[in-house]
Write a protein that holds these residues in place. Structure first.
Motif, PDB file in Angstrom:
ATOM      1  N   GLY A  70       0.828  -1.210   0.000  1.00  0.00           N
ATOM      2  CA  GLY A  70       0.000   0.000   0.000  1.00  0.00           C
ATOM      3  C   GLY A  70       0.858   1.254   0.000  1.00  0.00           C
ATOM      4  N   PHE A  71       1.933   1.238   0.779  1.00  0.00           N
ATOM      5  CA  PHE A  71       2.852   2.382   0.835  1.00  0.00           C
ATOM      6  C   PHE A  71       3.443   2.633  -0.554  1.00  0.00           C
ATOM      7  CE2 PHE A  71       7.091   4.148   1.114  1.00  0.00           C
ATOM      8  CZ  PHE A  71       6.946   5.212   2.003  1.00  0.00           C
ATOM      9  N   LEU A  72       3.927   1.573  -1.187  1.00  0.00           N
ATOM     10  CA  LEU A  72       4.571   1.732  -2.500  1.00  0.00           C
ATOM     11  C   LEU A  72       3.577   2.195  -3.562  1.00  0.00           C
ATOM     12  CD1 LEU A  72       7.000  -1.330  -2.521  1.00  0.00           C
ATOM     13  CD2 LEU A  72       7.527   1.057  -2.017  1.00  0.00           C
ATOM     14  N   ARG A  82       7.252  11.999  -2.223  1.00  0.00           N
ATOM     15  CA  ARG A  82       6.945  10.896  -1.300  1.00  0.00           C
ATOM     16  C   ARG A  82       6.951  11.301   0.181  1.00  0.00           C
ATOM     17  NH1 ARG A  82      12.501   9.682  -2.460  1.00  0.00           N
ATOM     18  NH2 ARG A  82      13.666   9.506  -0.514  1.00  0.00           N
ATOM     19  N   CYS A  83       7.830  12.208   0.574  1.00  0.00           N
ATOM     20  CA  CYS A  83       7.904  12.547   2.005  1.00  0.00           C
ATOM     21  C   CYS A  83       6.646  13.281   2.464  1.00  0.00           C
ATOM     22  CB  CYS A  83       9.156  13.360   2.308  1.00  0.00           C
ATOM     23  SG  CYS A  83      10.653  12.422   1.965  1.00  0.00           S
ATOM     24  N   ARG A  84       6.115  14.134   1.596  1.00  0.00           N
ATOM     25  CA  ARG A  84       4.875  14.841   1.920  1.00  0.00           C
ATOM     26  C   ARG A  84       3.744  13.825   2.169  1.00  0.00           C
ATOM     27  NH1 ARG A  84       3.056  19.883   0.599  1.00  0.00           N
ATOM     28  NH2 ARG A  84       4.877  20.268  -0.697  1.00  0.00           N
ATOM     29  N   ILE A  85       3.648  12.847   1.266  1.00  0.00           N
ATOM     30  CA  ILE A  85       2.603  11.823   1.395  1.00  0.00           C
ATOM     31  C   ILE A  85       2.835  10.990   2.663  1.00  0.00           C
ATOM     32  CG2 ILE A  85       1.560   9.791   0.267  1.00  0.00           C
ATOM     33  CD1 ILE A  85       2.676  11.011  -2.431  1.00  0.00           C
ATOM     34  N   CYS A  86       4.073  10.630   2.872  1.00  0.00           N
ATOM     35  CA  CYS A  86       4.451   9.799   4.035  1.00  0.00           C
ATOM     36  C   CYS A  86       4.167  10.527   5.347  1.00  0.00           C
ATOM     37  CB  CYS A  86       5.926   9.451   3.897  1.00  0.00           C
ATOM     38  SG  CYS A  86       6.594   8.424   5.193  1.00  0.00           S
ATOM     39  N   TYR A  87       4.520  11.805   5.426  1.00  0.00           N
ATOM     40  CA  TYR A  87       4.229  12.582   6.646  1.00  0.00           C
ATOM     41  C   TYR A  87       2.723  12.598   6.896  1.00  0.00           C
ATOM     42  CZ  TYR A  87       8.934  14.766   6.286  1.00  0.00           C
ATOM     43  OH  TYR A  87      10.276  15.009   6.210  1.00  0.00           O
ATOM     44  N   TYR A  88       1.977  12.849   5.825  1.00  0.00           N
ATOM     45  CA  TYR A  88       0.528  12.941   6.000  1.00  0.00           C
ATOM     46  C   TYR A  88      -0.048  11.609   6.472  1.00  0.00           C
ATOM     47  CZ  TYR A  88      -4.310  14.205   5.594  1.00  0.00           C
ATOM     48  OH  TYR A  88      -5.624  14.440   5.905  1.00  0.00           O
ATOM     49  N   GLU A  89       0.375  10.526   5.857  1.00  0.00           N
ATOM     50  CA  GLU A  89      -0.133   9.200   6.247  1.00  0.00           C
ATOM     51  C   GLU A  89       0.143   8.940   7.729  1.00  0.00           C
ATOM     52  OE1 GLU A  89      -1.823   6.862   4.502  1.00  0.00           O
ATOM     53  OE2 GLU A  89      -1.946   8.263   2.832  1.00  0.00           O
ATOM     54  N   ARG A  90       1.352   9.247   8.145  1.00  0.00           N
ATOM     55  CA  ARG A  90       1.739   8.950   9.529  1.00  0.00           C
ATOM     56  C   ARG A  90       1.011   9.861  10.516  1.00  0.00           C
ATOM     57  NH1 ARG A  90       8.138   8.346   9.776  1.00  0.00           N
ATOM     58  NH2 ARG A  90       8.297   9.608   7.891  1.00  0.00           N
ATOM     59  N   LEU A  91       0.948  11.144  10.177  1.00  0.00           N
ATOM     60  CA  LEU A  91       0.348  12.095  11.125  1.00  0.00           C
ATOM     61  C   LEU A  91      -1.174  11.987  11.159  1.00  0.00           C
ATOM     62  CD1 LEU A  91       2.767  15.055  10.460  1.00  0.00           C
ATOM     63  CD2 LEU A  91       2.639  13.663  12.512  1.00  0.00           C
ATOM     64  N   TYR A 162      19.324   5.121   7.723  1.00  0.00           N
ATOM     65  CA  TYR A 162      18.526   5.798   6.688  1.00  0.00           C
ATOM     66  C   TYR A 162      17.126   6.038   7.234  1.00  0.00           C
ATOM     67  CZ  TYR A 162      16.974   0.988   5.724  1.00  0.00           C
ATOM     68  OH  TYR A 162      16.481  -0.290   5.842  1.00  0.00           O
ATOM     69  N   CYS A 163      16.394   6.912   6.543  1.00  0.00           N
ATOM     70  CA  CYS A 163      15.106   7.367   7.068  1.00  0.00           C
ATOM     71  C   CYS A 163      14.123   6.222   7.303  1.00  0.00           C
ATOM     72  CB  CYS A 163      14.513   8.408   6.117  1.00  0.00           C
ATOM     73  SG  CYS A 163      12.987   9.124   6.748  1.00  0.00           S
ATOM     74  N   GLY A 164      13.866   5.418   6.268  1.00  0.00           N
ATOM     75  CA  GLY A 164      12.922   4.325   6.494  1.00  0.00           C
ATOM     76  C   GLY A 164      12.559   3.546   5.245  1.00  0.00           C
ATOM     77  N   CYS A 165      12.078   4.245   4.211  1.00  0.00           N
ATOM     78  CA  CYS A 165      11.595   3.541   3.016  1.00  0.00           C
ATOM     79  C   CYS A 165      12.759   3.058   2.139  1.00  0.00           C
ATOM     80  CB  CYS A 165      10.678   4.457   2.213  1.00  0.00           C
ATOM     81  SG  CYS A 165      11.525   5.910   1.578  1.00  0.00           S
ATOM     82  N   ILE A 166      12.424   2.195   1.189  1.00  0.00           N
ATOM     83  CA  ILE A 166      13.479   1.666   0.315  1.00  0.00           C
ATOM     84  C   ILE A 166      14.109   2.764  -0.543  1.00  0.00           C
ATOM     85  CG2 ILE A 166      12.850  -0.771   0.189  1.00  0.00           C
ATOM     86  CD1 ILE A 166      11.347  -0.082  -2.423  1.00  0.00           C
ATOM     87  N   TYR A 167      13.357   3.824  -0.834  1.00  0.00           N
ATOM     88  CA  TYR A 167      13.928   4.933  -1.612  1.00  0.00           C
ATOM     89  C   TYR A 167      15.052   5.602  -0.806  1.00  0.00           C
ATOM     90  CZ  TYR A 167       9.392   4.402  -3.939  1.00  0.00           C
ATOM     91  OH  TYR A 167       8.285   3.904  -4.582  1.00  0.00           O
ATOM     92  N   SER A 168      14.797   5.788   0.476  1.00  0.00           N
ATOM     93  CA  SER A 168      15.818   6.441   1.314  1.00  0.00           C
ATOM     94  C   SER A 168      17.016   5.506   1.537  1.00  0.00           C
ATOM     95  CB  SER A 168      15.225   6.886   2.656  1.00  0.00           C
ATOM     96  OG  SER A 168      14.718   5.802   3.400  1.00  0.00           O
ATOM     97  N   GLU A 169      16.748   4.205   1.538  1.00  0.00           N
ATOM     98  CA  GLU A 169      17.854   3.247   1.694  1.00  0.00           C
ATOM     99  C   GLU A 169      18.765   3.321   0.469  1.00  0.00           C
ATOM    100  OE1 GLU A 169      19.708  -0.881   1.655  1.00  0.00           O
ATOM    101  OE2 GLU A 169      18.578   0.151   0.112  1.00  0.00           O
TER     102      GLU A 169
HETATM  103  S1  SF4 Z   1      10.374   7.062   4.994  1.00  0.00           S
HETATM  104 FE1  SF4 Z   1      11.468   9.006   5.081  1.00  0.00          FE
HETATM  105  S2  SF4 Z   1      12.427   9.266   3.044  1.00  0.00           S
HETATM  106 FE2  SF4 Z   1      10.831   7.688   2.900  1.00  0.00          FE
HETATM  107  S3  SF4 Z   1       9.033   8.792   2.229  1.00  0.00           S
HETATM  108 FE3  SF4 Z   1       8.922   8.669   4.448  1.00  0.00          FE
HETATM  109  S4  SF4 Z   1       9.869  10.593   5.178  1.00  0.00           S
HETATM  110 FE4  SF4 Z   1      10.444  10.328   3.033  1.00  0.00          FE
END
Ligand code: SF4
Length: 180
Positions: A70-72, A82-91, A162-169
């Motif tokens: 789902g994340f991908l 992606r970070c904007r979407i990721c922040y929103y999903e988490r928050l 690294y931050c977390g996702c495979i893109y950041s890795e």
């Molecule tokens: S895990 Fe980190 S680098 Fe990856 S989308 Fe989320 S905030 Fe961005």
């Protein structure tokens, strides 16, 4: 005042937890997992948080699902955003949980990191709070960056690279081409 604190990892929790408790908040953590890849890395971060939370007598809600797919799907063709979407999903997930659990507010350890887009997190936190109907507690936890980092080293805590996702890795480890 009950606050639900989105906790991205143990090292980033140290300083915000200390600050919020000093201010009289009763803090409960929430560990969100979909953005941490691969699963073994996610488990390592979760184990470090479990150990730390127990030592600090902090209760934490641990997400049970692991929706990597789902994340991908949300990121494909929007990788630059992606970070904007990721922040929103988490928050937004944290805000909804806080509302349901009758907390007074919610916040995030993302506000501790010097590596994140702080202003964007503050904006998205406020928007997520508005959408869910619960106040977002904003605080610039970056002021305790050295304190938190030094304590995590002292405690020999697992510190991710690294931050977390495979893109950041990939960004962390894939050799960047230099201009000839
Ligand atoms: S895990 Fe980190 S680098 Fe990856 S989308 Fe989320 S905030 Fe961005």
């Amino acid at each position: 005042m009950k606050i639900l604190l989105h906790t991205c990892c143990a090292p980033c929790t140290i300083y915000p937890l200390e600050r919020l408790r000093e201010k009289g908040f009763a803090v409960m953590g929430f560990f969100y997992r979909h953005n941490i890849h691969p699963f073994t890395e996610c488990m390592q971060r979760e184990a470090a948080l479990r150990e730390y939370a127990q030592s600090m007598d902090m209760k934490v809600i641990y997400q049970q699902e692991y929706d990597l797919e789902g994340f991908l799907r949300k990121m494909v063709f929007r990788e630059a955003e992606r970070c904007r979407i990721c922040y929103y999903e988490r928050l937004f997930t944290t805000a909804k949980l806080a509302k349901k659990g009758e907390f007074d507010s919610f916040s995030s350890t993302l506000l501790f990191s010097r590596h994140q887009n702080h202003a964007l997190i503050a904006d998205i936190g406020a928007a997520a709070g508005k959408a869910a109907g619960i106040p977002f507690h904003y605080e610039d936890f970056r002021t305790g960056w050295e304190t938190g980092r030094d304590k995590s080293i002292e405690m020999q805590m697992y510190r991710q690279q690294y931050c977390g996702c495979i893109y950041s890795e990939k960004e962390r480890y894939y050799p960047q081409r230099k201009n000839p």
